[in-house]
Structure formats: structure tokens, C-alpha cells
Motif scaffolding. Structure first.
Motif, PDB file in Angstrom:
ATOM      1  N   TRP A 148     128.800 115.431  60.658  1.00  0.00           N
ATOM      2  CA  TRP A 148     129.891 114.696  60.164  1.00  0.00           C
ATOM      3  C   TRP A 148     129.200 113.376  59.776  1.00  0.00           C
ATOM      4  N   THR A 149     129.850 112.784  58.734  1.00  0.00           N
ATOM      5  CA  THR A 149     129.503 111.575  58.071  1.00  0.00           C
ATOM      6  C   THR A 149     130.225 110.583  59.200  1.00  0.00           C
ATOM      7  N   PRO A 150     129.621 109.408  59.112  1.00  0.00           N
ATOM      8  CA  PRO A 150     130.281 108.224  59.826  1.00  0.00           C
ATOM      9  C   PRO A 150     131.586 107.627  59.832  1.00  0.00           C
ATOM     10  N   ARG A 151     132.173 108.042  58.528  1.00  0.00           N
ATOM     11  CA  ARG A 151     133.595 108.030  58.183  1.00  0.00           C
ATOM     12  C   ARG A 151     134.342 108.881  59.012  1.00  0.00           C
ATOM     13  N   GLN A 152     133.835 110.506  58.940  1.00  0.00           N
ATOM     14  CA  GLN A 152     134.560 111.426  59.443  1.00  0.00           C
ATOM     15  C   GLN A 152     134.764 111.240  61.027  1.00  0.00           C
ATOM     16  N   SER A 153     133.436 110.912  61.711  1.00  0.00           N
ATOM     17  CA  SER A 153     133.380 110.573  63.085  1.00  0.00           C
ATOM     18  C   SER A 153     134.481 109.385  63.454  1.00  0.00           C
ATOM     19  N   GLU A 154     134.324 108.342  62.632  1.00  0.00           N
ATOM     20  CA  GLU A 154     135.415 107.203  63.083  1.00  0.00           C
ATOM     21  C   GLU A 154     136.834 107.728  62.959  1.00  0.00           C
ATOM     22  N   THR A 155     137.184 108.553  61.779  1.00  0.00           N
ATOM     23  CA  THR A 155     138.544 109.013  61.676  1.00  0.00           C
ATOM     24  C   THR A 155     138.949 109.868  63.000  1.00  0.00           C
ATOM     25  N   TYR A 156     137.939 110.840  63.238  1.00  0.00           N
ATOM     26  CA  TYR A 156     138.367 111.680  64.194  1.00  0.00           C
ATOM     27  C   TYR A 156     138.449 110.968  65.499  1.00  0.00           C
ATOM     28  N   GLU A 157     137.400 110.181  65.873  1.00  0.00           N
ATOM     29  CA  GLU A 157     137.705 109.154  67.141  1.00  0.00           C
ATOM     30  C   GLU A 157     138.824 108.552  67.384  1.00  0.00           C
ATOM     31  N   THR A 158     139.163 107.939  66.196  1.00  0.00           N
ATOM     32  CA  THR A 158     140.638 107.144  65.977  1.00  0.00           C
ATOM     33  C   THR A 158     141.667 107.926  66.482  1.00  0.00           C
ATOM     34  N   ALA A 159     141.850 109.062  65.871  1.00  0.00           N
ATOM     35  CA  ALA A 159     142.955 110.112  65.952  1.00  0.00           C
ATOM     36  C   ALA A 159     142.889 110.542  67.297  1.00  0.00           C
ATOM     37  N   VAL A 160     141.553 110.907  67.807  1.00  0.00           N
ATOM     38  CA  VAL A 160     141.645 111.261  69.426  1.00  0.00           C
ATOM     39  C   VAL A 160     142.172 110.181  70.415  1.00  0.00           C
TER      40      VAL A 160
END
Length: 92
Positions: free
Chosen positions: A37-49
């Protein structure tokens, strides 16, 4: 804090929508162990979780308080709540 049944429905629905968003992201991005995952994808996913976890905790806490205040069976209230959320989903 006193909660109404409508508040419980709203809180549960918000938590369910947040969970659905997490699932959508996971499906879209692919498993993190199989795709980088890109850093942005990781951040988006972690925020959603985090949002899902917080909303779910709030919904469960409100449910516990509602049951305690009302003296009703948790099982019956949960069943009524599930039905109300499903009925609400059908009306959207």
C-alpha cells in the motif's frame, strides 16, 4: 447519560457504515500482506479503522447504558435494534 432508542439506531447505523467503509477500502486496496500500500492508502485505511472502532465503542456503550437505565433484556433490545437498523437501511 440518557439515550433514546432512536439514538441507539443512529449510533449503530454510523458504526455499521464505518465498518462497511473499512471493508470497501480493504477490497479496493487488496490485502496489505499481498500488496504494498502507498503511505496515503495506509493512512486512509488506518483512519477508517479508528473511526469504525470509536463509533462501535460509542454504540456499545450507549447500548449498555440504555439497557441499564431501562431494565430491559439486552438480548431483546439488541434484536429490536438490529431490526430497526435493517428497516432503516431499506428506506434509504
Amino acid at each position: 447519560m440518557a439515550h433514546t432508542f432512536e439514538e441507539l439506531v443512529h449510533k449503530r447505523r454510523a458504526a455499521d457504515l464505518a465498518k462497511h467503509r473499512v471493508e470497501e477500502l480493504r477490497d479496493s486496496y487488496g490485502p496489505p500482506t499481498q500488496h504494498r500500500w502507498t503511505p496515503r492508502q495506509s493512512e486512509t485505511y488506518e483512519t477508517a479503522v479508528r473511526a469504525w472502532r470509536d463509533l462501535d465503542r460509542d454504540a456499545r456503550t450507549a447500548m449498555a447504558e440504555y439497557v441499564k437505565e431501562g431494565g430491559q433484556s439486552r438480548h431483546k433490545i439488541e434484536a429490536k435494534l438490529r431490526k430497526a437498523v435493517q428497516d432503516d437501511d431499506r428506506n434509504i
